[in-house]
Design an enzyme around this catalytic site. Structure first.
Site, PDB file in Angstrom:
ATOM      1  N   LYS A   1      55.017 -56.159  12.047  1.00 35.30           N
ATOM      2  CA  LYS A   1      55.267 -54.716  12.031  1.00 35.30           C
ATOM      3  C   LYS A   1      56.182 -54.137  13.360  1.00 35.30           C
ATOM      4  O   LYS A   1      56.770 -54.047  13.731  1.00 35.30           O
ATOM      5  CB  LYS A   1      53.763 -54.399  11.246  1.00 35.30           C
ATOM      6  CG  LYS A   1      53.517 -54.881   9.646  1.00 35.30           C
ATOM      7  CD  LYS A   1      52.806 -53.462   9.466  1.00 35.30           C
ATOM      8  CE  LYS A   1      51.273 -54.118   9.758  1.00 35.30           C
ATOM      9  NZ  LYS A   1      50.587 -54.377   9.388  1.00 35.30           N
TER      10      LYS A   1
ATOM     11  N   ARG B   1      45.384 -58.706  -0.315  1.00 39.07           N
ATOM     12  CA  ARG B   1      44.331 -59.528   0.876  1.00 39.07           C
ATOM     13  C   ARG B   1      42.735 -58.644   0.404  1.00 39.07           C
ATOM     14  O   ARG B   1      41.619 -58.895   0.718  1.00 39.07           O
ATOM     15  CB  ARG B   1      45.239 -60.166   1.688  1.00 39.07           C
ATOM     16  CG  ARG B   1      45.489 -60.607   2.098  1.00 39.07           C
ATOM     17  CD  ARG B   1      46.669 -60.320   3.592  1.00 39.07           C
ATOM     18  NE  ARG B   1      45.637 -60.608   5.535  1.00 39.07           N
ATOM     19  CZ  ARG B   1      45.825 -60.311   5.622  1.00 39.07           C
ATOM     20  NH1 ARG B   1      47.123 -59.247   6.061  1.00 39.07           N
ATOM     21  NH2 ARG B   1      44.498 -59.966   6.584  1.00 39.07           N
TER      22      ARG B   1
ATOM     23  N   SER C   1      50.531 -60.463   9.614  1.00 42.61           N
ATOM     24  CA  SER C   1      50.472 -58.155   9.815  1.00 42.61           C
ATOM     25  C   SER C   1      51.101 -57.830  10.640  1.00 42.61           C
ATOM     26  O   SER C   1      51.847 -57.071  10.080  1.00 42.61           O
ATOM     27  CB  SER C   1      49.626 -58.024   8.834  1.00 42.61           C
ATOM     28  OG  SER C   1      49.299 -57.076   8.590  1.00 42.61           O
TER      29      SER C   1
ATOM     30  N   ASP D   1      54.641 -57.230   3.680  1.00 44.35           N
ATOM     31  CA  ASP D   1      53.084 -57.531   4.793  1.00 44.35           C
ATOM     32  C   ASP D   1      52.434 -55.850   3.477  1.00 44.35           C
ATOM     33  O   ASP D   1      50.934 -56.318   3.200  1.00 44.35           O
ATOM     34  CB  ASP D   1      52.840 -56.835   6.037  1.00 44.35           C
ATOM     35  CG  ASP D   1      51.791 -56.204   6.501  1.00 44.35           C
ATOM     36  OD1 ASP D   1      51.590 -57.217   6.524  1.00 44.35           O
ATOM     37  OD2 ASP D   1      51.394 -55.645   6.626  1.00 44.35           O
TER      38      ASP D   1
ATOM     39  N   HIS E   1      48.838 -52.087  19.565  1.00 44.37           N
ATOM     40  CA  HIS E   1      48.346 -51.826  18.388  1.00 44.37           C
ATOM     41  C   HIS E   1      47.345 -52.447  18.611  1.00 44.37           C
ATOM     42  O   HIS E   1      47.072 -52.698  18.953  1.00 44.37           O
ATOM     43  CB  HIS E   1      49.533 -52.707  17.802  1.00 44.37           C
ATOM     44  CG  HIS E   1      48.619 -53.116  16.079  1.00 44.37           C
ATOM     45  ND1 HIS E   1      49.543 -52.258  15.523  1.00 44.37           N
ATOM     46  CD2 HIS E   1      47.926 -53.530  15.507  1.00 44.37           C
ATOM     47  CE1 HIS E   1      48.885 -52.231  14.182  1.00 44.37           C
ATOM     48  NE2 HIS E   1      47.437 -53.286  14.564  1.00 44.37           N
TER      49      HIS E   1
HETATM   50  N1  URA Z   1      45.469 -54.121  10.548  1.00 43.93           N
HETATM   51  C1  URA Z   1      46.765 -55.021  10.377  1.00 43.93           C
HETATM   52  O1  URA Z   1      48.020 -54.435  10.014  1.00 43.93           O
HETATM   53  N2  URA Z   1      47.044 -56.313   9.323  1.00 43.93           N
HETATM   54  C2  URA Z   1      45.821 -57.206   9.489  1.00 43.93           C
HETATM   55  O2  URA Z   1      45.788 -58.059   8.613  1.00 43.93           O
HETATM   56  C3  URA Z   1      44.578 -56.233   9.911  1.00 43.93           C
HETATM   57  C4  URA Z   1      44.360 -55.224  10.735  1.00 43.93           C
END
Ligand code: URA
Length: 426
Positions: free
Chosen positions: A191, A172, A187, A165, A85
């Protein structure tokens, strides 16, 4: 579970208190259900932004986000499940190359659940959609079949993965609370853990085009995420990589697909190859799989997996892709060397050209974007093209050029070359 009310939880964090576990669990679930209002979740997000979360609070917060949805199990797959990621950057098309590369190396499978771009950073799903016919939706059965058949899949994360999220991130984004280490870490990791991966490598971007501007901040974010992953049974490590200038030479959806294909054919720009190979090596080391990702990439040996990966989701890798109708060049005002190129300005300019979206509901132009003809370190003549800009409507060049005026620096000496990979956090 004790019954809490939103105001009490907000005031505790406002006053720098440690939140009880059940208060965190209640708040996250109640916000997902709609019992807690947006303005209350914004207030708590701001309190966390200002006062932080302890390691224990963060572990409970992340687990509470995971528990608002389903946790994918990938039963019936015997090979290690690996994933990576990126925290988001400009020109970051690494997933498009890494997935077929990992599939070609074999001995592991890579289900990559990806998202769309927002703001100055591009999204993997938007890029893949530039391939005619390709669609991101996959049922769990189709995803498993594709993993067994091809070895890697890029698909849209279903709404059932960490739904908390989805709501919290959108909130946010509009309340100035994105760039918080505990909020970013929970966050991303909620995931990824819910997505069912076993081995996870994080590409934590550092610099002007990234959420984390300094190596110290990026290191703290990386250590936080690695800690959450390992605590919840996902073997996790991170690489800090530079995002002061764009990665590779292409920014924009079709342009980045083209550059990914060139890289898979063994003709990629060095910085993109270096980051991709380092991440592949890290994934293999974590999962204990042998192989030589650099040699595989250079040989073009992952191209067949790219074709298979695209076709399994309805895409035609050979069909003509959409390009923009208008092209404009940005010329060097002086002879010498390009010494710097600001990734943030380039990402925002590309967005203004139509390649990205300012709001979630905006559509993207596949053909829009920027081709970097001269990267930092390369020499230019006065009047030589440094960038080529692409847009569907000519009027878009005006807004993009405003941002690009100061984005590129020139000098009489080439800057010292620096490795795109800064350090490893395990
Ligand atoms: N990517 C994400 O999935 N969440 C964040 O808070 C920042 C970048």
């Amino acid at each position: 579970m004790a019954t809490w009310d939103a105001t009490t939880v907000i005031m505790l964090k406002r006053d720098k208190q440690t939140l009880p576990d059940d208060a965190i669990r209640w708040f996250i679930q109640a916000y997902t259900d709609g019992t807690v209002a947006d303005e209350q979740a914004s207030a708590l997000a701001m309190a966390v932004f200002l006062n932080g979360l302890s390691g224990d609070e963060l572990a409970v917060w992340t687990e509470a986000m995971i528990n608002t949805g389903t946790r994918v199990t990938h039963s019936g797959i015997d090979l290690p499940l690996v994933d990576k990621h990126s925290t988001g950057g400009v020109g970051d098309k690494v997933s498009l190359i890494l997935c077929p590369l990992i599939a070609a190396l074999g001995g592991m499978v890579m289900p990559q659940l990806a998202g769309r771009g927002l703001g100055h950073t591009g999204g993997t799903i938007d890029k893949m959609e530039a391939i005619p016919g390709w669609h991101p939706e996959m049922t769990p059965d189709a995803l498993k079949a594709a993993l067994l058949d091809v070895g890697a899949v890029i698909a849209a994360a279903s709404g059932e993965i960490a739904p908390a999220d989805k709501k919290l991130y959108a909130l946010r984004d509009t309340t100035g609370t994105v760039a918080s280490i505990p909020l970013i870490a929970s966050s991303i990791m909620s995931k990824k853990i819910a997505g069912g991966t076993e081995y996870l490598v994080l590409d934590v971007k550092v610099g002007r085009g990234a959420f984390m501007q300094t190596v110290e901040e990026a290191r703290e974010l990386a250590e936080t995420m690695v800690g959450i992953g390992n605590r919840s049974g996902v073997k996790t490590s991170a690489l800090l990589t530079r995002m002061d200038q764009p990665l590779g030479r292409m920014i924009g959806n079709t342009l980045e697909v083209d550059e990914s294909v060139a890289t898979l054919q063994g003709n990629g720009p060095q910085d993109l190859v270096d980051v991709t190979v380092a991440l592949a090596q890290e994934m293999m080391d974590l999962a204990g799989v042998p192989g030589d990702p650099a040699a595989m990439l250079a040989s073009g040996g992952a191209m067949a997996k790219w074709d298979a990966m695209v076709r399994v989701q309805g895409g035609d890798p050979d069909a003509p892709r959409q390009y923009a109708a208008n092209r404009q060049e940005l010329l060097a005002p002086q002879a010498g060397f390009v010494t710097d190129m600001n990734a943030l300005s380039m990402g925002l300019a590309s967005m203004r050209l139509g390649a990205g979206r300012a709001r979630k509901e905006d559509a993207v132009s596949f053909g829009a974007g920027i081709q970097i003809l001269k990267k930092p370190g390369e020499s230019v003549e006065k009047g030589e093209p440094v960038l080529a800009l692409f847009a569907d409507e000519e009027s878009r060049f005006i807004g993009a050029n405003e941002l690009l005026d100061d984005a590129i620096q020139y000098g009489s000496e080439a800057p010292e070359p620096s490795s795109p990979v800064i350090e490893r956090i395990a």
